[in-house]
Scaffold this motif. Structure first.
Motif, PDB file in Angstrom:
ATOM      1  N   GLY A 112      27.628  54.437  23.262  1.00  0.00           N
ATOM      2  CA  GLY A 112      27.032  53.318  23.865  1.00  0.00           C
ATOM      3  C   GLY A 112      27.717  52.690  25.026  1.00  0.00           C
ATOM      4  N   GLY A 113      29.267  53.188  25.001  1.00  0.00           N
ATOM      5  CA  GLY A 113      29.721  52.808  26.221  1.00  0.00           C
ATOM      6  C   GLY A 113      30.853  51.710  26.261  1.00  0.00           C
ATOM      7  N   VAL A 114      31.595  51.676  27.157  1.00  0.00           N
ATOM      8  CA  VAL A 114      32.699  50.399  27.056  1.00  0.00           C
ATOM      9  C   VAL A 114      32.027  49.926  28.460  1.00  0.00           C
ATOM     10  CG1 VAL A 114      34.725  49.672  27.470  1.00  0.00           C
ATOM     11  CG2 VAL A 114      34.649  51.540  26.267  1.00  0.00           C
ATOM     12  N   ASP A 115      31.871  48.468  28.626  1.00  0.00           N
ATOM     13  CA  ASP A 115      31.424  47.746  29.661  1.00  0.00           C
ATOM     14  C   ASP A 115      32.470  47.689  30.707  1.00  0.00           C
ATOM     15  OD1 ASP A 115      29.780  46.614  31.618  1.00  0.00           O
ATOM     16  OD2 ASP A 115      29.289  45.110  30.120  1.00  0.00           O
ATOM     17  N   ILE A 116      33.133  48.449  31.419  1.00  0.00           N
ATOM     18  CA  ILE A 116      34.091  48.233  32.484  1.00  0.00           C
ATOM     19  C   ILE A 116      33.537  47.679  33.564  1.00  0.00           C
ATOM     20  CG2 ILE A 116      35.919  49.323  33.939  1.00  0.00           C
ATOM     21  CD1 ILE A 116      36.150  51.448  31.365  1.00  0.00           C
ATOM     22  N   ARG A 117      34.263  46.683  34.341  1.00  0.00           N
ATOM     23  CA  ARG A 117      33.693  45.884  35.298  1.00  0.00           C
ATOM     24  C   ARG A 117      34.792  45.977  36.526  1.00  0.00           C
ATOM     25  NH1 ARG A 117      29.018  42.714  34.753  1.00  0.00           N
ATOM     26  NH2 ARG A 117      27.813  43.823  32.848  1.00  0.00           N
ATOM     27  N   TYR A 118      35.946  45.883  35.875  1.00  0.00           N
ATOM     28  CA  TYR A 118      36.957  46.029  37.014  1.00  0.00           C
ATOM     29  C   TYR A 118      38.215  46.800  36.531  1.00  0.00           C
ATOM     30  CZ  TYR A 118      34.938  41.161  38.017  1.00  0.00           C
ATOM     31  OH  TYR A 118      34.253  40.133  37.859  1.00  0.00           O
ATOM     32  N   VAL A 119      38.980  47.303  37.628  1.00  0.00           N
ATOM     33  CA  VAL A 119      40.169  47.928  37.584  1.00  0.00           C
ATOM     34  C   VAL A 119      41.164  47.242  38.254  1.00  0.00           C
ATOM     35  CG1 VAL A 119      41.459  50.026  38.071  1.00  0.00           C
ATOM     36  CG2 VAL A 119      39.237  50.368  37.468  1.00  0.00           C
ATOM     37  N   GLY A 120      42.244  46.732  37.695  1.00  0.00           N
ATOM     38  CA  GLY A 120      43.341  45.968  37.888  1.00  0.00           C
ATOM     39  C   GLY A 120      44.201  46.970  38.605  1.00  0.00           C
ATOM     40  N   VAL A 121      44.502  46.687  40.023  1.00  0.00           N
ATOM     41  CA  VAL A 121      45.573  47.721  40.588  1.00  0.00           C
ATOM     42  C   VAL A 121      46.835  46.975  40.554  1.00  0.00           C
ATOM     43  CG1 VAL A 121      46.012  48.999  42.625  1.00  0.00           C
ATOM     44  CG2 VAL A 121      43.649  49.057  41.725  1.00  0.00           C
ATOM     45  N   GLY A 122      47.896  47.392  39.860  1.00  0.00           N
ATOM     46  CA  GLY A 122      49.184  46.860  39.620  1.00  0.00           C
ATOM     47  C   GLY A 122      48.920  45.403  38.809  1.00  0.00           C
ATOM     48  N   ASN A 123      50.169  44.631  38.246  1.00  0.00           N
ATOM     49  CA  ASN A 123      50.083  43.319  37.974  1.00  0.00           C
ATOM     50  C   ASN A 123      51.240  42.560  38.714  1.00  0.00           C
ATOM     51  OD1 ASN A 123      49.540  41.525  35.847  1.00  0.00           O
ATOM     52  ND2 ASN A 123      51.297  42.039  34.632  1.00  0.00           N
ATOM     53  N   GLU A 124      50.663  41.606  39.237  1.00  0.00           N
ATOM     54  CA  GLU A 124      51.243  40.794  40.089  1.00  0.00           C
ATOM     55  C   GLU A 124      52.418  41.548  41.081  1.00  0.00           C
ATOM     56  OE1 GLU A 124      53.180  37.680  37.441  1.00  0.00           O
ATOM     57  OE2 GLU A 124      51.004  36.717  37.431  1.00  0.00           O
ATOM     58  N   PRO A 125      51.962  42.557  41.632  1.00  0.00           N
ATOM     59  CA  PRO A 125      53.130  43.453  42.347  1.00  0.00           C
ATOM     60  C   PRO A 125      53.865  43.020  43.575  1.00  0.00           C
ATOM     61  CG  PRO A 125      50.781  43.827  43.068  1.00  0.00           C
ATOM     62  CD  PRO A 125      50.708  42.784  41.975  1.00  0.00           C
ATOM     63  N   PHE A 126      53.386  41.730  43.978  1.00  0.00           N
ATOM     64  CA  PHE A 126      54.057  41.308  45.216  1.00  0.00           C
ATOM     65  C   PHE A 126      55.011  39.967  44.723  1.00  0.00           C
ATOM     66  CE2 PHE A 126      50.275  42.303  47.828  1.00  0.00           C
ATOM     67  CZ  PHE A 126      50.714  43.627  47.665  1.00  0.00           C
ATOM     68  N   LEU A 127      55.199  39.743  43.405  1.00  0.00           N
ATOM     69  CA  LEU A 127      56.086  38.865  42.831  1.00  0.00           C
ATOM     70  C   LEU A 127      57.298  38.614  43.608  1.00  0.00           C
ATOM     71  CD1 LEU A 127      55.347  36.789  40.421  1.00  0.00           C
ATOM     72  CD2 LEU A 127      56.588  38.594  38.877  1.00  0.00           C
TER      73      LEU A 127
END
Ligand SMILES: *[C@@H]1O[C@H](CO)[C@@H](O)[C@H](O)[C@H]1NC(C)=O
Ligand SMILES: *[C@@H]1O[C@H](CO)[C@@H](O)[C@H](O)[C@H]1NC(C)=O
Ligand SMILES: *[C@@H]1O[C@H](CO)[C@@H](O)[C@H](O)[C@H]1NC(C)=O
Ligand SMILES: *[C@@H]1O[C@H](CO)[C@@H](O)[C@H](O)[C@H]1NC(C)=O
Ligand SMILES: *[C@@H]1O[C@H](CO)[C@@H](O)[C@H](O)[C@H]1NC(C)=O
Length: 483
Positions: A112-127
């Motif tokens: 029935g699938g996972v309702d993926i809406r976004y892909v987060g690219v990195g996590n706060e990479p410019f901290l």
């Protein structure tokens, strides 16, 4: 007439109920991190999300087990790529393609699938504290991921975005209208926001009023909350009565100046920790969330962006092996404890009702056993090194000034440390040695507000059991086929 009247009343009531449900169903998300020594089993977590009406979840990786557990749940998902992987995505489109195939499109079909809406690219990479380590790969990685999503035919529904800390923009005067992207990364940010705009992807920002208070001793405390009297005035008679709105609208101004005034903003993280610092406690966290949830339910938005705000609370659980580089509070962001018990009353419908969230169901605790400093030990100078050892390999962030266990005396502090190490190591007898100074007891060692926890059976360990059961089921299936 009376009947008709009754019916009208009933339908008016249900209309209100439906509207309220729709409001919070539309918006409320949570961050689900798994940096815990004893993470809850994903199926328990998914049940917890559903029991509490949480409709969106943001992850920090694309761990197959976690993502699969969301299949068929109807919960919208953001999967993510950790910072240390960005180079691979920047350098190779093929890598991005393979990743999208294995970690996105595969899940859209399963169960029935996972309702993926976004892909987060990195996590706060410019901290700023990363010293620029991820400045080069992030934008090329973003482009490769969106291209791979597009090529897989899911780019209209699934958007790549970069979860960014609010430190990517600033305002010299502290008023939102002076906001702009940080000088050292402005050109890069301009390219990124135009790319996001062209792709109808959102700008994801993490906003932390708690950190405003933590980082600046002179910060007016009431401005961190939503019911304070402190206000600042900006141009055009715009008034701000809380730092969350002011911070958010500093971004809105930065986007205007970048030529993308309508770029959608998603609040990727917002919350308040409950331990590890004098301002991190249940009382202030409850005050913060009461104000935030009321505001979100009313779709109040901010002065420059009134209306609905897509928001992910930070975070679902306390995570006892997160880095404490930002501060000891870092392991205490959960709206639930490590074991899935709610910490304080919280009303997602924003009506400020005094009710607890639904606790995790089916959590297995270890035995009711604690490890404490043996009362026969008299020479305290020998205890210090053992405490340091225990703390260096477990979690002592609830010790220290202003924390929940900060008032303990020396002996109790040692007991606390011993117990944390003992629980972290699944109560193994060897983990209560401490050169003969540790003693296992069955009487609750907790003191006042200071909880000496009992760990839970790790969901990660039960994976072994899970696969054994799967094998057994598989064997059974082949038997049935043979018959
Ligand atoms: C999918 O994501 C997982 C977890 O983040 C990672 O370990 C794995 O390498 C990814 N798959 C591919 C093909 O890159
Ligand atoms: C960034 O630089 C500071 C000071 O030079 C250093 O202490 C810190 O470890 C560096 N951080 C990273 C992530 O490289
Ligand atoms: C100032 O307010 C007016 C009226 O609300 C609005 O039309 C105008 O766009 C605002 N100007 C700025 C710079 O926000
Ligand atoms: C107490 O412990 C310290 C450190 O282990 C040791 O040097 C000292 O001799 C001990 N004192 C007594 C009275 O046993
Ligand atoms: C131990 O006591 C504390 C504080 O009274 C309580 O919150 C906790 O649930 C108790 N633990 C167990 C395992 O009974």
């Amino acid at each position: 007439m009376a009947r008709a009247g009754g019916f009208l009343v009933v339908s008016a009531v249900s209309a209100v109920v439906i509207m309220v449900l729709a409001n919070h169903a539309q918006g409320l998300g949570v961050n689900w991190g798994t940096m815990a020594s004893h993470p809850l089993h994903p199926s328990i977590v998914v049940k917890l999300l559903k029991d509490n009406g949480i409709k969106k979840v943001k992850l920090f990786d694309a761990d197959d087990w976690t993502v699969s557990s969301l299949a068929g749940s109807g919960i919208e998902v953001m999967v993510a790529i950790p910072n240390d992987q960005l180079n691979k995505f920047a350098n190779s489109y093929n890598h991005a393609k393979d990743w999208v195939k294995e970690n996105v499109t595969k899940h859209l079909r399963d169960n029935g699938g996972v309702d993926i809406r976004y892909v987060g690219v990195g996590n706060e990479p410019f901290l700023a504290s990363y010293n620029g380590s991820f400045i080069k790969p992030t934008f090329p990685a973003l482009k490769n991921v969106q291209k791979a999503l597009n090529e897989a035919g899911v780019g209209d529904k699934i958007k790549a975005t970069i979860p960014l800390n609010a430190d990517v923009y600033e305002s010299s005067s502290n008023t939102p209208s002076d906001g702009n992207f940080r000088n050292d990364i402005r050109d890069l940010m301009l390219q990124i926001v135009r790319f996001l705009n062209d792709n109808k992807s959102p700008f994801t920002v993490n906003i932390y009023p708690f950190l405003s208070l933590y980082e600046n001793a002179n910060f007016p405390q009431e401005f961190a909350f939503f019911d304070g009297s402190k206000t600042i005035n900006d141009k055009n008679n715009t008034r701000y009565d809380n730092v969350f709105d002011a911070n958010h609208d500093t971004l809105v101004w930065s986007l205007k100046k970048a030529g993308v005034p309508d770029l959608k903003i998603l609040v990727g993280e917002v919350g308040w920790p409950t331990d590890g610092n004098k301002n991190a406690n249940v009382g202030l966290a409850k005050k913060f969330y009461d104000g935030l949830l009321k505001k979100l339910a009313k779709n109040k938005g901010t002065p420059l962006r009134p209306g609905h705000m897509e928001t992910y609370l930070f975070s679902l659980f306390d995570e006892d092996i997160k880095s404490v580089a930002p501060g000891h509070f870092e392991r205490h962001w959960g709206i639930f404890r490590y074991d899935g018990l709610p910490k304080f009353s919280m009303d997602f419908t924003g009506q400020g009702q005094d009710k607890m969230l639904v606790a995790a169901k089916g959590v297995q605790y270890l035995e009711k056993k604690w490890c404490v400093l043996d009362s026969d030990v008299k020479n305290m100078s020998a205890v210090g090194p053992e405490v340091n050892y225990a703390c260096s390999l477990s979690d002592c962030t609830s010790l220290g000034p202003g924390t929940s266990c900060g008032e303990l005396g020396d002996r109790e502090t040692a007991s606390y440390a011993f117990n944390m190490y003992f629980q972290m190591n699944d109560q193994s007898v060897e983990a209560c040695g401490f050169s003969g100074m540790g003693k296992i007891v069955t009487q609750n060692a907790s003191r006042g507000n200071c909880l000496f926890p009992i760990q839970i059976e790790s969901g990660a360990e039960r994976l072994g059991l899970g696969s054994a059961v799967m094998v057994a089921a598989g064997a059974l299936l082949s038997l049935l086929v043979l018959m």
